[in-house]
Design an enzyme around this catalytic site. Structure first.
Site, mmCIF file in Angstrom:
data_model
loop_
_atom_site.group_PDB
_atom_site.id
_atom_site.type_symbol
_atom_site.label_atom_id
_atom_site.label_comp_id
_atom_site.label_asym_id
_atom_site.label_seq_id
_atom_site.Cartn_x
_atom_site.Cartn_y
_atom_site.Cartn_z
ATOM 1 N N SER A 124 35.171 40.100 27.772
ATOM 2 C CA SER A 124 34.231 38.717 27.340
ATOM 3 C C SER A 124 35.081 38.001 26.366
ATOM 4 C CB SER A 124 32.916 39.593 26.931
ATOM 5 O OG SER A 124 32.064 38.457 26.170
ATOM 6 N N TYR A 148 28.030 45.460 20.357
ATOM 7 C CA TYR A 148 28.461 44.838 22.012
ATOM 8 C C TYR A 148 29.831 44.527 22.110
ATOM 9 C CZ TYR A 148 29.090 42.499 26.165
ATOM 10 O OH TYR A 148 29.447 42.091 27.400
ATOM 11 N N LYS A 152 33.682 45.805 23.676
ATOM 12 C CA LYS A 152 34.681 45.153 24.559
ATOM 13 C C LYS A 152 36.115 45.278 23.665
ATOM 14 C CE LYS A 152 31.840 44.692 27.988
ATOM 15 N NZ LYS A 152 32.221 45.320 28.837
HETATM 16 P P1 NAD Z 1 24.789 44.151 34.707
HETATM 17 O O1 NAD Z 1 24.059 44.785 33.783
HETATM 18 O O2 NAD Z 1 24.044 43.467 35.784
HETATM 19 O O3 NAD Z 1 25.899 45.212 35.302
HETATM 20 C C1 NAD Z 1 26.491 46.406 34.810
HETATM 21 C C2 NAD Z 1 26.031 47.505 35.806
HETATM 22 O O4 NAD Z 1 26.335 48.855 35.233
HETATM 23 C C3 NAD Z 1 24.574 47.754 36.023
HETATM 24 O O5 NAD Z 1 24.318 48.098 37.356
HETATM 25 C C4 NAD Z 1 24.072 48.906 35.235
HETATM 26 O O6 NAD Z 1 23.123 49.732 35.929
HETATM 27 C C5 NAD Z 1 25.526 49.859 35.276
HETATM 28 N N1 NAD Z 1 25.694 50.842 34.179
HETATM 29 C C6 NAD Z 1 25.530 50.911 32.929
HETATM 30 N N2 NAD Z 1 26.014 51.925 32.306
HETATM 31 C C7 NAD Z 1 26.420 52.662 33.305
HETATM 32 C C8 NAD Z 1 27.139 53.860 33.518
HETATM 33 N N3 NAD Z 1 27.218 54.664 32.297
HETATM 34 N N4 NAD Z 1 27.196 54.653 34.552
HETATM 35 C C9 NAD Z 1 27.147 53.694 35.710
HETATM 36 N N5 NAD Z 1 26.727 52.503 35.845
HETATM 37 C C10 NAD Z 1 26.350 52.020 34.631
HETATM 38 O O7 NAD Z 1 25.644 43.454 33.762
HETATM 39 P P2 NAD Z 1 26.664 42.041 34.405
HETATM 40 O O8 NAD Z 1 26.208 40.864 33.753
HETATM 41 O O9 NAD Z 1 27.058 42.105 35.763
HETATM 42 O O10 NAD Z 1 28.102 42.215 33.547
HETATM 43 C C11 NAD Z 1 29.074 43.322 34.087
HETATM 44 C C12 NAD Z 1 30.158 43.617 33.042
HETATM 45 O O11 NAD Z 1 30.612 42.536 32.474
HETATM 46 C C13 NAD Z 1 29.556 44.371 32.028
HETATM 47 O O12 NAD Z 1 30.530 45.351 31.542
HETATM 48 C C14 NAD Z 1 29.337 43.161 31.100
HETATM 49 O O13 NAD Z 1 29.471 43.609 29.569
HETATM 50 C C15 NAD Z 1 30.519 42.254 31.180
HETATM 51 N N6 NAD Z 1 30.242 40.802 30.826
HETATM 52 C C16 NAD Z 1 29.085 40.327 31.294
HETATM 53 C C17 NAD Z 1 29.091 39.021 30.961
HETATM 54 C C18 NAD Z 1 27.836 38.076 31.231
HETATM 55 O O14 NAD Z 1 27.264 37.237 30.937
HETATM 56 N N7 NAD Z 1 26.749 38.547 32.083
HETATM 57 C C19 NAD Z 1 29.913 38.488 30.014
HETATM 58 C C20 NAD Z 1 30.790 38.958 29.643
HETATM 59 C C21 NAD Z 1 31.276 40.127 29.831
HETATM 60 C C1 UD1 Z 2 25.715 35.632 24.626
HETATM 61 C C2 UD1 Z 2 25.997 36.543 23.657
HETATM 62 C C3 UD1 Z 2 27.639 36.981 23.946
HETATM 63 C C4 UD1 Z 2 27.695 37.410 25.399
HETATM 64 C C5 UD1 Z 2 27.226 36.074 26.047
HETATM 65 C C6 UD1 Z 2 27.321 36.612 27.672
HETATM 66 C C7 UD1 Z 2 24.684 36.241 21.313
HETATM 67 C C8 UD1 Z 2 24.740 35.949 20.066
HETATM 68 N N1 UD1 Z 2 26.159 36.042 22.137
HETATM 69 O O1 UD1 Z 2 26.601 34.398 24.537
HETATM 70 O O2 UD1 Z 2 27.860 38.133 23.161
HETATM 71 O O3 UD1 Z 2 29.008 37.713 25.721
HETATM 72 O O4 UD1 Z 2 25.896 35.887 25.899
HETATM 73 O O5 UD1 Z 2 26.275 37.585 27.988
HETATM 74 O O6 UD1 Z 2 23.751 36.603 21.992
HETATM 75 N N2 UD1 Z 2 20.152 29.318 24.107
HETATM 76 C C9 UD1 Z 2 18.960 28.659 23.570
HETATM 77 N N3 UD1 Z 2 17.874 29.364 24.217
HETATM 78 C C10 UD1 Z 2 17.704 30.441 24.978
HETATM 79 C C11 UD1 Z 2 18.857 31.164 25.059
HETATM 80 C C12 UD1 Z 2 20.147 30.655 24.607
HETATM 81 O O7 UD1 Z 2 19.143 27.647 23.282
HETATM 82 O O8 UD1 Z 2 16.790 31.092 24.981
HETATM 83 C C13 UD1 Z 2 21.646 28.742 23.748
HETATM 84 C C14 UD1 Z 2 22.320 29.520 22.792
HETATM 85 O O9 UD1 Z 2 21.934 29.278 21.555
HETATM 86 C C15 UD1 Z 2 23.806 29.078 23.318
HETATM 87 C C16 UD1 Z 2 23.533 28.695 24.644
HETATM 88 O O10 UD1 Z 2 22.301 28.633 24.967
HETATM 89 O O11 UD1 Z 2 24.184 27.858 22.739
HETATM 90 C C17 UD1 Z 2 24.337 29.997 25.498
HETATM 91 O O12 UD1 Z 2 23.800 31.142 25.163
HETATM 92 P P1 UD1 Z 2 23.721 32.485 25.943
HETATM 93 O O13 UD1 Z 2 23.360 32.318 27.150
HETATM 94 O O14 UD1 Z 2 22.867 33.582 25.275
HETATM 95 O O15 UD1 Z 2 25.160 32.945 25.847
HETATM 96 P P2 UD1 Z 2 26.102 32.955 24.524
HETATM 97 O O16 UD1 Z 2 25.657 32.454 23.102
HETATM 98 O O17 UD1 Z 2 27.491 32.187 24.867
#
Ligand code: NAD
Ligand code: UD1
Length: 337
Positions: A124, A148, A152
């Site tokens: 991330s 969190y 990562k």
């Molecule tokens: P998500 O929660 O939809 O997907 C994660 C999946 O992992 C879920 O289906 C959950 O049930 C499963 N899971 C969790 N722990 C497990 C375990 N021990 N064994 C088996 N399954 C397990 O989240 P996502 O948004 O699809 O994210 C996927 C990955 O990408 C995660 O590692 C997350 O941290 C990373 N990531 C997500 C974002 C984002 O904004 N969505 C940003 C950066 C990184």
């Molecule tokens: C957040 C997480 C980051 C994670 C990422 C993706 C925090 C501090 N950071 O980042 O660790 O990797 O999500 O899952 O939680 N916002 C609003 N109102 C809302 C929600 C968000 O104004 O109800 C604003 C936030 O202040 C930010 C932007 O929208 O400026 C995006 O927010 P968000 O989607 O939570 O992503 P990140 O802050 O980038």
């Protein structure tokens, strides 16, 4: 060639699964459904018309991983499984460290035991320190401000050290920026449990009437309109990035970190305005205080992804907000509908 997707039913994995199947890979998913529903996998089968095996289980379970790898001739693993809620990680740090780090260690141990060489890891942009200049290159300073983020950061280090000690391994650490949107069919998308933390699902739930307004977290940031700027990226572009990363991993060995972002930052109000304009719906909002830990702006330098993987985001802000709304409209309660 068969690929194992840990956390395979999740938001990003389910979209990646479609891209993998459409690119000719076979797939097996492993998920404990702690934050997802098997319904997502049923819909991927419906959408693609393709079959794959779905195992219910824990990615921390090394023996289970070894069994799945052996029984299915797995040649690459995309490790998505993990908990991802920042606020919850502050309240329950040990739960986060155990799940996210143990699963990473178990995946690598299972790879070493079975001879699987290729690993793509879901990292991330949260690993980057807050004091870097934008855009962020992969060599920017890294430091985290919540458990969190540290999971990562530490997982990256564990993978990097394993790749150094076992030079046959080929690992790509994908640092995602802000994935949004959904598959254009509206059949799969993001289904957050409880009150969404992230902006786009909150906008969608407000537009559909589940929430009565969005709170914009601060309008006094050092940005053009005062609201926070982020690098939003269509989840289908992100999915395609995994297929490219896998193809790259198959041709070499070592460990590379690669940003997956568009390189363009949009503010909170840019996203709200685009959502209203493209979809013809209102998103009522109020300006509230800043959220702890938020930065003024955060966006990628995506040049390395293009150079190394041949990947570049193709979809713009209009497609992001259109596909996010299409999914929300068709599935107001997510997979529970
Ligand atoms: P998500 O929660 O939809 O997907 C994660 C999946 O992992 C879920 O289906 C959950 O049930 C499963 N899971 C969790 N722990 C497990 C375990 N021990 N064994 C088996 N399954 C397990 O989240 P996502 O948004 O699809 O994210 C996927 C990955 O990408 C995660 O590692 C997350 O941290 C990373 N990531 C997500 C974002 C984002 O904004 N969505 C940003 C950066 C990184
Ligand atoms: C957040 C997480 C980051 C994670 C990422 C993706 C925090 C501090 N950071 O980042 O660790 O990797 O999500 O899952 O939680 N916002 C609003 N109102 C809302 C929600 C968000 O104004 O109800 C604003 C936030 O202040 C930010 C932007 O929208 O400026 C995006 O927010 P968000 O989607 O939570 O992503 P990140 O802050 O980038």
């Amino acid at each position: 060639m068969n690929i194992l997707l840990t956390g395979g039913a999740g938001y990003i994995a389910s979209h990646t699964l479609i891209s993998l199947l459409e690119s000719g890979y076979g797939a097996v998913t492993l998920d404990n459904y702690s934050n997802s529903s098997p319904e997502a996998l049923r819909r991927v089968k419906q959408l693609t018309g393709m079959e794959f095996k779905a195992v219910e289980g824990d990615a921390q379970d090394r023996e289970l991983l070894v069994r799945i790898i052996r029984e299915n001739n797995i040649e690459g693993i995309i490790h998505f499984a993990g908990f991802k809620a920042v606020g919850e990680s502050v309240e329950k740090p040990l739960m986060y460290y155990r799940n996210n780090l143990t699963s990473t260690i178990s995946v690598i141990e299972a790879m070493l035991e079975t001879g699987v060489r290729n690993l793509i890891f879901s990292s991330s942009a949260t690993v980057y320190a807050g004091d870097n200049l934008m855009p962020l290159t992969e060599s920017a300073r890294r430091e985290c401000i919540n458990p969190y983020g540290w999971t990562k950061y530490m997982s990256e280090q564990i993978i990097r050290d394993a790749a150094k000690a076992h030079p046959e391994l080929s690992c790509v650490l994908l640092r995602y920026f802000n994935p949004v949107g959904a598959h254009p069919s509206g059949l799969i998308g993001e289904d957050p449990s409880g009150i969404p933390n992230n902006l786009m699902p909150y906008i969608c739930q407000t537009a559909v009437g589940i929430r009565d307004h969005l709170t914009v977290f601060g309008n006094d940031y050092n940005t053009p309109d005062g609201t926070g700027v982020r690098d939003y990226l269509h989840v289908c572009d992100l999915a395609e990035g995994h297929v490219k990363a896998l193809a790259y991993a198959l041709t070499r060995s070592g460990c590379d970190a690669v940003n997956l972002g568009t390189g363009t930052g949009y503010s909170v109000l840019d996203m709200v305005n685009a959502f209203e304009r493209v979809n013809g719906v209102k998103v009522p909002y109020v300006i509230g205080p800043r959220r702890a830990g938020d930065l003024d702006e955060c966006y990628a330098d995506p040049a390395k992804a293009e150079k190394l993987l041949g990947w570049k985001a193709k979809r713009g802000i209009n497609e992001m907000v259109c596909d996010a709304w299409n999914w929300q409209k068709k599935n107001p309660k997510g997979y529970k509908d």
